[in-house]
Design an enzyme around this catalytic site. Structure first.
Site, PDB file in Angstrom:
ATOM      1  N   CYS A 207      25.995  48.259  37.481  1.00 43.70           N
ATOM      2  CA  CYS A 207      25.785  46.624  37.656  1.00 43.70           C
ATOM      3  C   CYS A 207      24.674  46.164  38.031  1.00 43.70           C
ATOM      4  CB  CYS A 207      26.960  45.993  38.534  1.00 43.70           C
ATOM      5  SG  CYS A 207      26.968  44.153  38.256  1.00 43.70           S
TER       6      CYS A 207
ATOM      7  N   CYS B 234      44.828  38.541  33.815  1.00 45.32           N
ATOM      8  CA  CYS B 234      43.580  38.144  34.523  1.00 45.32           C
ATOM      9  C   CYS B 234      42.323  39.006  34.222  1.00 45.32           C
ATOM     10  CB  CYS B 234      43.896  38.191  36.087  1.00 45.32           C
ATOM     11  SG  CYS B 234      42.685  37.812  37.146  1.00 45.32           S
TER      12      CYS B 234
ATOM     13  N   CYS C 266      24.912  42.576  44.948  1.00 45.00           N
ATOM     14  CA  CYS C 266      26.059  42.085  45.802  1.00 45.00           C
ATOM     15  C   CYS C 266      25.951  43.145  47.092  1.00 45.00           C
ATOM     16  CB  CYS C 266      27.262  41.874  45.229  1.00 45.00           C
ATOM     17  SG  CYS C 266      27.136  40.957  43.871  1.00 45.00           S
TER      18      CYS C 266
ATOM     19  N   CYS D 166      29.004  45.796  47.432  1.00 44.94           N
ATOM     20  CA  CYS D 166      29.656  46.298  46.242  1.00 44.94           C
ATOM     21  C   CYS D 166      29.189  47.828  46.038  1.00 44.94           C
ATOM     22  CB  CYS D 166      29.362  45.718  44.873  1.00 44.94           C
ATOM     23  SG  CYS D 166      30.351  46.166  43.587  1.00 44.94           S
TER      24      CYS D 166
ATOM     25  N   CYS E  36      45.180  42.798  36.134  1.00 45.41           N
ATOM     26  CA  CYS E  36      43.944  42.096  36.093  1.00 45.41           C
ATOM     27  C   CYS E  36      42.666  43.182  35.946  1.00 45.41           C
ATOM     28  CB  CYS E  36      43.566  41.658  37.635  1.00 45.41           C
ATOM     29  SG  CYS E  36      42.120  41.062  37.991  1.00 45.41           S
TER      30      CYS E  36
ATOM     31  N   ARG F  90      46.123  35.642  48.226  1.00 47.37           N
ATOM     32  CA  ARG F  90      46.305  37.115  48.235  1.00 47.37           C
ATOM     33  C   ARG F  90      45.701  37.590  49.258  1.00 47.37           C
ATOM     34  NH1 ARG F  90      44.570  38.235  43.059  1.00 47.37           N
ATOM     35  NH2 ARG F  90      46.358  37.442  42.243  1.00 47.37           N
TER      36      ARG F  90
ATOM     37  N   CYS G 188      40.930  31.769  39.719  1.00 51.56           N
ATOM     38  CA  CYS G 188      41.484  32.826  40.901  1.00 51.56           C
ATOM     39  C   CYS G 188      40.062  32.885  41.796  1.00 51.56           C
ATOM     40  CB  CYS G 188      41.848  34.015  40.386  1.00 51.56           C
ATOM     41  SG  CYS G 188      42.304  35.508  41.726  1.00 51.56           S
TER      42      CYS G 188
HETATM   43  N1  SAM Z   1      31.423  41.900  38.291  1.00 55.66           N
HETATM   44  C1  SAM Z   1      32.431  40.788  38.560  1.00 55.66           C
HETATM   45  C2  SAM Z   1      31.974  39.791  39.841  1.00 55.66           C
HETATM   46  O1  SAM Z   1      31.172  39.976  40.595  1.00 55.66           O
HETATM   47  O2  SAM Z   1      32.814  38.788  39.739  1.00 55.66           O
HETATM   48  C3  SAM Z   1      33.741  41.260  38.710  1.00 55.66           C
HETATM   49  C4  SAM Z   1      34.173  42.381  39.628  1.00 55.66           C
HETATM   50  S1  SAM Z   1      33.611  42.166  41.339  1.00 55.66           S
HETATM   51  C5  SAM Z   1      33.987  43.761  41.874  1.00 55.66           C
HETATM   52  C6  SAM Z   1      35.014  41.294  42.041  1.00 55.66           C
HETATM   53  C7  SAM Z   1      35.249  40.978  43.590  1.00 55.66           C
HETATM   54  O3  SAM Z   1      35.675  41.858  44.223  1.00 55.66           O
HETATM   55  C8  SAM Z   1      33.927  40.518  44.056  1.00 55.66           C
HETATM   56  O4  SAM Z   1      33.554  39.139  44.041  1.00 55.66           O
HETATM   57  C9  SAM Z   1      34.083  40.553  45.737  1.00 55.66           C
HETATM   58  O5  SAM Z   1      34.768  39.528  46.356  1.00 55.66           O
HETATM   59  C10 SAM Z   1      35.326  41.654  45.416  1.00 55.66           C
HETATM   60  N2  SAM Z   1      34.903  43.176  46.186  1.00 55.66           N
HETATM   61  C11 SAM Z   1      33.667  43.817  45.454  1.00 55.66           C
HETATM   62  N3  SAM Z   1      33.510  44.722  46.713  1.00 55.66           N
HETATM   63  C12 SAM Z   1      34.268  44.822  47.572  1.00 55.66           C
HETATM   64  C13 SAM Z   1      34.563  45.234  48.960  1.00 55.66           C
HETATM   65  N4  SAM Z   1      33.832  46.308  49.118  1.00 55.66           N
HETATM   66  N5  SAM Z   1      35.220  44.856  49.817  1.00 55.66           N
HETATM   67  C14 SAM Z   1      36.049  43.883  49.492  1.00 55.66           C
HETATM   68  N6  SAM Z   1      35.866  43.185  48.534  1.00 55.66           N
HETATM   69  C15 SAM Z   1      35.102  43.424  47.289  1.00 55.66           C
HETATM   70  C1  DTB Z   2      39.144  40.438  44.442  1.00 60.03           C
HETATM   71  O1  DTB Z   2      39.241  39.511  45.011  1.00 60.03           O
HETATM   72  N1  DTB Z   2      39.152  41.608  45.016  1.00 60.03           N
HETATM   73  C2  DTB Z   2      39.576  42.503  43.795  1.00 60.03           C
HETATM   74  C3  DTB Z   2      39.463  41.675  42.712  1.00 60.03           C
HETATM   75  N2  DTB Z   2      39.271  40.546  42.945  1.00 60.03           N
HETATM   76  C4  DTB Z   2      38.682  42.364  41.405  1.00 60.03           C
HETATM   77  C5  DTB Z   2      38.411  43.732  44.020  1.00 60.03           C
HETATM   78  C6  DTB Z   2      38.275  44.416  45.303  1.00 60.03           C
HETATM   79  C7  DTB Z   2      37.500  45.427  45.039  1.00 60.03           C
HETATM   80  C8  DTB Z   2      37.500  46.430  46.342  1.00 60.03           C
HETATM   81  C9  DTB Z   2      36.339  47.407  46.460  1.00 60.03           C
HETATM   82  C10 DTB Z   2      36.487  48.347  45.398  1.00 60.03           C
HETATM   83  O2  DTB Z   2      37.619  48.945  45.027  1.00 60.03           O
HETATM   84  O3  DTB Z   2      35.488  48.510  44.725  1.00 60.03           O
HETATM   85 FE1  SF4 Z   3      28.287  43.567  40.167  1.00 61.60          FE
HETATM   86 FE2  SF4 Z   3      29.611  44.424  42.340  1.00 61.60          FE
HETATM   87 FE3  SF4 Z   3      28.312  42.085  42.188  1.00 61.60          FE
HETATM   88 FE4  SF4 Z   3      30.417  42.152  40.738  1.00 61.60          FE
HETATM   89  S1  SF4 Z   3      30.565  42.417  42.755  1.00 61.60           S
HETATM   90  S2  SF4 Z   3      28.388  41.426  40.015  1.00 61.60           S
HETATM   91  S3  SF4 Z   3      30.373  44.291  39.961  1.00 61.60           S
HETATM   92  S4  SF4 Z   3      27.363  44.093  42.110  1.00 61.60           S
END
Ligand code: SAM
Ligand code: DTB
Ligand code: SF4
Length: 330
Positions: A70, A145, A74, A77, A114, A277, A205
């Protein structure tokens, strides 16, 4: 103040002057977070029982349809191309694989599927493929979703036409804390996408993450931001940060479990009719801590052994937990 005394917000999230026309001020939410624990949980449980069956928990299964690589930065992530986390970029999954995975989720009892993609936002060509996935998953009788990042004009309408029920797009943290965690897009960008989702008639959501150094005030600000949306999100995921080696937030100070429960309770009280959730982080929680989250008003989970790139309790474990607590999965 309780929800029945609340003032109705008439501004969109973009135009709303901070705290002026809000249902909940940050101070009020912070006061909730500071209540004696038993009083807070009692109040949250009372609100919960006014609107929901207290023993029913909604189950959503997650699938990462496009993992890694990506462009965004963030700080939490595993999927940012800017970090070395051991998660490699993969292409978008094939339709048949996605449908097979959705069938398996349905067999295990999930009611919503989802699909998540590690994109800043989908290109129109990507969206063509996702539209096909939404259509087929919906036909299985599951709620749908997707979480695809920021949307351009017209994309939400295409998803709606395909049968999309929910779009996940988190505000992630407190407005004041946002640019400490993410610099490649802003909270305003996120709110604009949420407005597009709403305008297309898709359910929202949106939630965030606890444990990114935001503090109690930051958690209050995040909850207030969600609760003050013109229409609060129908689904509010509260994630506990899953620390990923190689990200800037690896090694962040962990939040006391009771403070996590307090955040769930504040979400329940301020958004009485939303599903709250208990999201990422359950693998690191005891059954007892999860039970407190349900008592605080959480009534939805991610169900199945995988989140996006990290582990989640497996379905058998959750079934045992639900049995011990007399909960029914829906
Ligand atoms: N790229 C898209 C976005 O950023 O909306 C969709 C996927 S992103 C991984 C979805 C959500 O997962 C993020 O907004 C964050 O709240 C959650 N998330 C991602 N990594 C996480 C982590 N290590 N621990 C907890 N929540 C996480
Ligand atoms: C949300 O709030 N939590 C989910 C979903 N929306 C997409 C993602 C959690 C990701 C946790 C870290 C991972 O597995 O990479
Ligand atoms: Fe990309 Fe992860 Fe940020 Fe979603 S949360 S925009 S997958 S870096």
């Amino acid at each position: 103040m309780n929800s029945s005394e609340a003032t109705v917000v008439v501004h969109s999230p973009r135009s709303r002057p901070a705290d002026l026309c809000s249902r909940w001020s940050v101070d009020q939410v912070e006061a909730l977070l500071q209540m004696p624990f038993n009083d807070l949980l009692f109040r949250a449980q009372q609100v919960h029982r006014e609107h929901f069956d207290p023993n029913a928990v909604q189950r959503s299964t997650l699938l990462s349809i496009k993992t890694g690589g990506c462009s965004e930065d963030c700080g939490y992530c595993s999927q940012s191309a800017r970090r070395d986390t051991g998660v490699d970029a993969e292409p978008l999954m094939q339709l048949e694989q996605v449908v097979e995975s959705a069938r398996a989720a349905k067999r295990r009892g999930a009611s919503r599927f989802c699909m998540g993609a590690a994109w800043r936002g989908p290109k129109d060509r990507d969206l063509d493929a996702v539209v096909g996935m939404v259509r087929e998953v919906k036909q299985l009788g599951l709620e749908t979703c997707v979480t695809l990042g920021m949307l351009k004009d017209g994309q939400a309408e295409r998803l709606k036409a395909a049968g999309l029920d929910y779009y996940n797009h988190n505000i992630d943290t407190a407005p004041e804390h946002y640019d400490k965690v993410i610099t490649t897009h802003s909270l305003l960008d996120r709110l604009r996408t949420l407005e597009k989702v709403r305008a297309a008639g898709i359910k929202v959501c949106s939630g965030g993450i606890v444990g990114m150094g935001e503090g109690r005030r930051g958690r209050a600000a995040m909850i207030a931001e969600l609760a003050n949306m013109e229409t609060p999100p129908e689904s509010v995921p509260i994630n506990s940060l899953v620390q990923i080696d190689g990200t800037p937030l690896a090694g962040a100070e962990t939040v006391d479990g009771f403070d996590f429960v307090r955040t769930i309770a504040a979400a329940r009280i301020t958004m009485p009719t939303s599903y709250v959730r208990l999201s990422a982080g359950r693998s690191e929680m005891s059954d007892e801590l999860q039970a407190l989250c349900f008592l605080a008003g959480a009534n939805s989970i991610f169900y199945g052994e995988r989140l996006l790139t990290t582990d989640n309790p497996d379905a058998d474990q959750d079934e045992r937990l639900f049995d011990r607590l007399g909960l029914t999965g829906v």
